[in-house]
Design an enzyme around this catalytic site. Structure first.
Site, PDB file in Angstrom:
ATOM      1  N   LYS A 155      26.574  27.036  49.275  1.00 32.77           N
ATOM      2  CA  LYS A 155      27.342  28.265  49.511  1.00 32.77           C
ATOM      3  C   LYS A 155      26.371  29.389  49.868  1.00 32.77           C
ATOM      4  CE  LYS A 155      31.358  30.378  47.272  1.00 32.77           C
ATOM      5  NZ  LYS A 155      32.061  30.493  45.982  1.00 32.77           N
TER       6      LYS A 155
HETATM    7  O1  G3P Z   1      35.896  32.063  45.206  1.00 30.99           O
HETATM    8  C1  G3P Z   1      35.772  33.451  45.125  1.00 30.99           C
HETATM    9  C2  G3P Z   1      36.391  33.910  43.864  1.00 30.99           C
HETATM   10  O2  G3P Z   1      35.681  33.449  42.760  1.00 30.99           O
HETATM   11  C3  G3P Z   1      36.605  35.350  43.735  1.00 30.99           C
HETATM   12  O3  G3P Z   1      37.721  35.497  42.967  1.00 30.99           O
HETATM   13  O4  G3P Z   1      39.279  36.631  41.504  1.00 30.99           O
HETATM   14  O5  G3P Z   1      36.817  37.142  41.392  1.00 30.99           O
HETATM   15  O6  G3P Z   1      38.178  37.897  43.320  1.00 30.99           O
HETATM   16  P1  G3P Z   1      38.011  36.877  42.253  1.00 30.99           P
END
Ligand code: G3P
Length: 219
Positions: free
Chosen positions: A87
């Site tokens: 990644k």
């Molecule tokens: O895969 C990206 C993710 O982990 C971000 O999620 O909920 O932290 O915006 P969030």
């Protein structure tokens, strides 16, 4: 549509895998920190433990932000297991690293995508996946699902092989809308995957079936 789980928690990964519908895992440095995982060797061991649970597609994020550092770290991560997808953040050196990994047959997931132009560049560099963050755009009053729609359209226009991995999915409707739009993958917390199963009419319907069966059997 592929379902990935967005966590570094081994119990949650096992639970999603046991359901039989899990295609992969995405992690990021914040999710690893949440599990208390730090230090190169512990991080690598944790990625290996994740790889041992699922069949494929384990995104492992580089910490370096310079080209040489990303290549060095990405190669180390790729060595852990064939299931690893490196990644890489959407920055200039990240694009160069994606191109290099593509030429060497190492799969990549270009993360922190917030605009269609970024997704176009990542596809041209040969990213296996791009991760547009739906929820984080919604958080600042932009339309995260509109971005998914734009990227799917652009990739269809030119036949790019890069897969749209909708990330930062916060609830079931995000996931369902991504499926309607045609995102290749959605990565989400366990509760979003299990949330898809729920309907009150299923619960009440099942209760009625079981009650009728018991009545007919004279119980
Ligand atoms: O895969 C990206 C993710 O982990 C971000 O999620 O909920 O932290 O915006 P969030």
């Amino acid at each position: 549509m592929k379902f990935f789980i967005d966590t570094a928690n081994l119990d949650e990964i096992r639970e999603a895998y046991d359901l039989g519908v899990l295609d992969g895992v995405t992690t990021n440095p914040s999710l690893m920190a949440k599990e208390g995982i730090s230090g190169d060797e512990r991080v690598k061991a944790h990625y290996k433990a994740i790889c041992d649970i699922v069949d494929d597609n384990v995104s492992a994020e580089v910490i370096a932000t310079d080209f040489e550092g990303m290549i060095r770290e990405g190669k180390e991560l790729a060595k852990i297991d064939d299931k690893i997808v490196v990644k890489i953040p959407m920055i200039k050196d990240g694009v160069k690293a994606i191109k290099k990994f593509h030429s060497e047959g190492i799969r990549t997931n270009c993360t922190l995508i917030f605009g269609p132009g970024q997704a176009l560049v990542a596809a041209k560099a040969g990213a296996t996946y791009v991760s547009p963050f739906v929820g984080r755009l919604d958080d600042i009053s932009y339309d995260g699902l509109e971005l998914i729609d734009q990227i799917v359209q652009i990739y269809q226009n030119y036949g790019y092989a890069t897969q749209v991995l909708a990330a930062s999915i916060r609830h079931t409707m995000h996931l369902i809308k991504c499926a309607e739009i045609g995102a290749d993958v959605a990565t989400c917390p366990l509760k979003v995957i299990t949330g898809l199963l729920k309907h009150p009419l299923t619960d009440s319907g099942l209760a009625t079936f079981l009650a009728d069966h018991a009545k007919a059997a004279g119980k």
